[in-house]
Write a protein that holds these residues in place. Structure first.
Motif, PDB file in Angstrom:
ATOM      1  N   LEU A  49      40.381  32.243  29.342  1.00  0.00           N
ATOM      2  CA  LEU A  49      39.978  33.636  29.194  1.00  0.00           C
ATOM      3  C   LEU A  49      40.871  34.354  28.188  1.00  0.00           C
ATOM      4  CD1 LEU A  49      39.267  34.589  32.927  1.00  0.00           C
ATOM      5  CD2 LEU A  49      37.576  34.388  31.098  1.00  0.00           C
ATOM      6  N   GLU A  50      42.196  34.105  28.275  1.00  0.00           N
ATOM      7  CA  GLU A  50      43.128  34.730  27.343  1.00  0.00           C
ATOM      8  C   GLU A  50      42.901  34.229  25.918  1.00  0.00           C
ATOM      9  OE1 GLU A  50      46.998  33.958  28.854  1.00  0.00           O
ATOM     10  OE2 GLU A  50      46.847  35.430  30.481  1.00  0.00           O
ATOM     11  N   GLN A  51      42.635  32.932  25.775  1.00  0.00           N
ATOM     12  CA  GLN A  51      42.364  32.384  24.443  1.00  0.00           C
ATOM     13  C   GLN A  51      41.086  32.968  23.848  1.00  0.00           C
ATOM     14  OE1 GLN A  51      42.294  28.136  25.047  1.00  0.00           O
ATOM     15  NE2 GLN A  51      44.521  27.938  25.043  1.00  0.00           N
ATOM     16  N   GLY A  52      40.072  33.138  24.692  1.00  0.00           N
ATOM     17  CA  GLY A  52      38.837  33.760  24.230  1.00  0.00           C
ATOM     18  C   GLY A  52      39.045  35.199  23.797  1.00  0.00           C
ATOM     19  N   THR A 269      43.108  46.878  22.151  1.00  0.00           N
ATOM     20  CA  THR A 269      42.006  46.295  22.917  1.00  0.00           C
ATOM     21  C   THR A 269      42.259  46.494  24.404  1.00  0.00           C
ATOM     22  OG1 THR A 269      43.109  44.125  22.852  1.00  0.00           O
ATOM     23  CG2 THR A 269      41.458  44.583  21.163  1.00  0.00           C
ATOM     24  N   SER A 270      41.266  47.019  25.085  1.00  0.00           N
ATOM     25  CA  SER A 270      41.400  47.279  26.510  1.00  0.00           C
ATOM     26  C   SER A 270      41.585  45.980  27.283  1.00  0.00           C
ATOM     27  CB  SER A 270      40.162  48.022  27.024  1.00  0.00           C
ATOM     28  OG  SER A 270      40.223  48.179  28.429  1.00  0.00           O
ATOM     29  N   GLN A 271      42.502  46.004  28.250  1.00  0.00           N
ATOM     30  CA  GLN A 271      42.765  44.833  29.076  1.00  0.00           C
ATOM     31  C   GLN A 271      42.005  44.867  30.393  1.00  0.00           C
ATOM     32  OE1 GLN A 271      45.225  42.179  27.848  1.00  0.00           O
ATOM     33  NE2 GLN A 271      44.060  43.315  26.325  1.00  0.00           N
ATOM     34  N   GLN A 276      40.002  42.032  35.004  1.00  0.00           N
ATOM     35  CA  GLN A 276      38.981  41.883  36.033  1.00  0.00           C
ATOM     36  C   GLN A 276      38.446  40.459  36.075  1.00  0.00           C
ATOM     37  OE1 GLN A 276      36.099  44.911  35.094  1.00  0.00           O
ATOM     38  NE2 GLN A 276      37.190  46.507  36.205  1.00  0.00           N
ATOM     39  N   ALA A 277      38.238  39.867  34.891  1.00  0.00           N
ATOM     40  CA  ALA A 277      37.761  38.480  34.837  1.00  0.00           C
ATOM     41  C   ALA A 277      38.783  37.522  35.432  1.00  0.00           C
ATOM     42  CB  ALA A 277      37.448  38.100  33.396  1.00  0.00           C
ATOM     43  N   TRP A 282      40.683  34.094  39.904  1.00  0.00           N
ATOM     44  CA  TRP A 282      41.687  33.723  40.908  1.00  0.00           C
ATOM     45  C   TRP A 282      41.170  33.923  42.326  1.00  0.00           C
ATOM     46  CZ3 TRP A 282      45.415  30.571  40.493  1.00  0.00           C
ATOM     47  CH2 TRP A 282      46.110  30.428  39.282  1.00  0.00           C
ATOM     48  N   LEU A 283      40.343  34.941  42.525  1.00  0.00           N
ATOM     49  CA  LEU A 283      39.753  35.152  43.851  1.00  0.00           C
ATOM     50  C   LEU A 283      38.859  33.974  44.229  1.00  0.00           C
ATOM     51  CD1 LEU A 283      39.276  36.987  46.291  1.00  0.00           C
ATOM     52  CD2 LEU A 283      37.413  38.071  45.024  1.00  0.00           C
TER      53      LEU A 283
END
Length: 318
Positions: A49-52, A269-271, A276-277, A282-283
């Motif tokens: 997700l972070e790489q994307g 860029t909003s985090q 949330q993703a 993790w949930l």
């Protein structure tokens, strides 16, 4: 877990039946592998997700640079178009300021510029037409004018004195048969309106910081506190900054002028979506880990109990 409690568990385990002693280590080993595996998957997905998000940000930075380069290219072309106007060249040669004004004024709206400056070959200004937003603001164009009268056409970013917004400029030399007679400079202010235009396909936020002061941004006027508005140091690249109780990742885009001045344009860029993703991921991982752990314990207990009963029934005398 206290030492006494641990000793009690150890004593119970030692006094347990052989099937229980065999089953429990395997259950614990499976639980360890299961939890380690699901946790590794969670870290892998979070990293993806972070790489994307990082890839998307690089694309947005490229898009912003392209938009600014296109604006600079348009300014340079407009300046060249005006520089080839024969009546303008004649008026500059004669240094007829009234005639220059008459020729340039109708064209200012066509080229959609905030400022048009005409200089002669001695680098003296013959005419400056500027919008009210530049009233009282002085452009730093000394080096630009030097290049302009040597025949070098450029497009660059010029700083303004007194912490004003930077100006994108395009220039062109004006020539006649005898050579260079002057030059023309066309500029557009890199203000809130232009940033909003650049930001349309991006849908994030952009701020311009000059000497620690926000001089233009895509945020609403009340987004910054009074202290932030007065002083907001340029954040480090990829750092996190909080504005209006919202976290943003900062990505620097340095715009360098001809006089080595630097304007810091910052893409924020909003985090929120990324966080949330990651929380959702993790949930889901923790739910899977918990369900797997419970099923493993229940199934392991049932198997151990079944083995224990089977063994016990075999040992009963006939």
């Amino acid at each position: 877990m206290s030492l006494s409690h641990y000793k009690k568990l150890q004593l119970k385990y030692q006094n347990a039946s052989l099937p229980i002693k065999i089953s429990v280590p395997f259950i614990l080993m499976f639980l360890g592998f299961w939890i380690a595996g699901t946790t590794s998957v969670g870290y892998f997905l979070a990293q993806k997700l972070e790489q994307g998000e990082h890839k998307r940000t690089l694309e947005l930075v490229t898009l912003i640079k392209r938009e600014i380069d296109q604006e600079l290219d348009i300014l340079r072309k407009d300046a060249r178009l005006l520089s080839t106007n024969e009546p303008i060249s004649q008026a500059i040669t004669a240094q007829d300021e009234l005639r220059i004004r008459q020729l340039i004024s109708p064209l200012k709206g066509i080229v959609n510029a905030n400022i048009i400056t005409i200089i002669n070959r001695d680098k003296n200004e013959l005419l400056t037409l500027q919008d009210p937003i530049l009233k009282g603001i002085e452009l730093k164009t000394k080096e630009v004018n030097k290049l302009l009268v040597t025949g070098v056409d450029i497009s660059t970013v010029a700083e303004t004195k007194d912490f004003g917004p930077p100006v994108l400029i395009g220039t062109a030399s004006i020539k006649n048969r005898q050579g260079i007679v002057g030059g023309i400079l066309i500029g557009t202010v890199l203000n809130d309106q232009l940033l909003a235009q650049i930001n349309q396909p991006i849908k994030e936020h952009i701020v311009i910081i000059s000497n620690g002061i926000v001089v233009a941004s895509t945020f609403p006027s009340d987004a910054f506190s009074s202290n932030q508005k007065k002083r907001l140091e340029t954040p480090k690249n990829h750092s996190t900054i909080k504005i209006n109780n919202q976290n943003f990742a900062a990505h620097l885009i340095s715009l360098r002028g001809i006089e080595n001045e630097q304007t810091d344009l910052v893409l924020l860029t909003s985090q929120t979506s990324l966080n949330q993703a990651k929380q959702t991921t993790w949930l889901l991982i923790m739910t899977m880990a918990s369900v797997g752990a419970v099923l493993t314990i229940v199934l392991g207990y049932w198997i151990a109990n079944h083995i224990d009963r089977s063994t016990g029934s075999r040992r009963k005398p006939i």
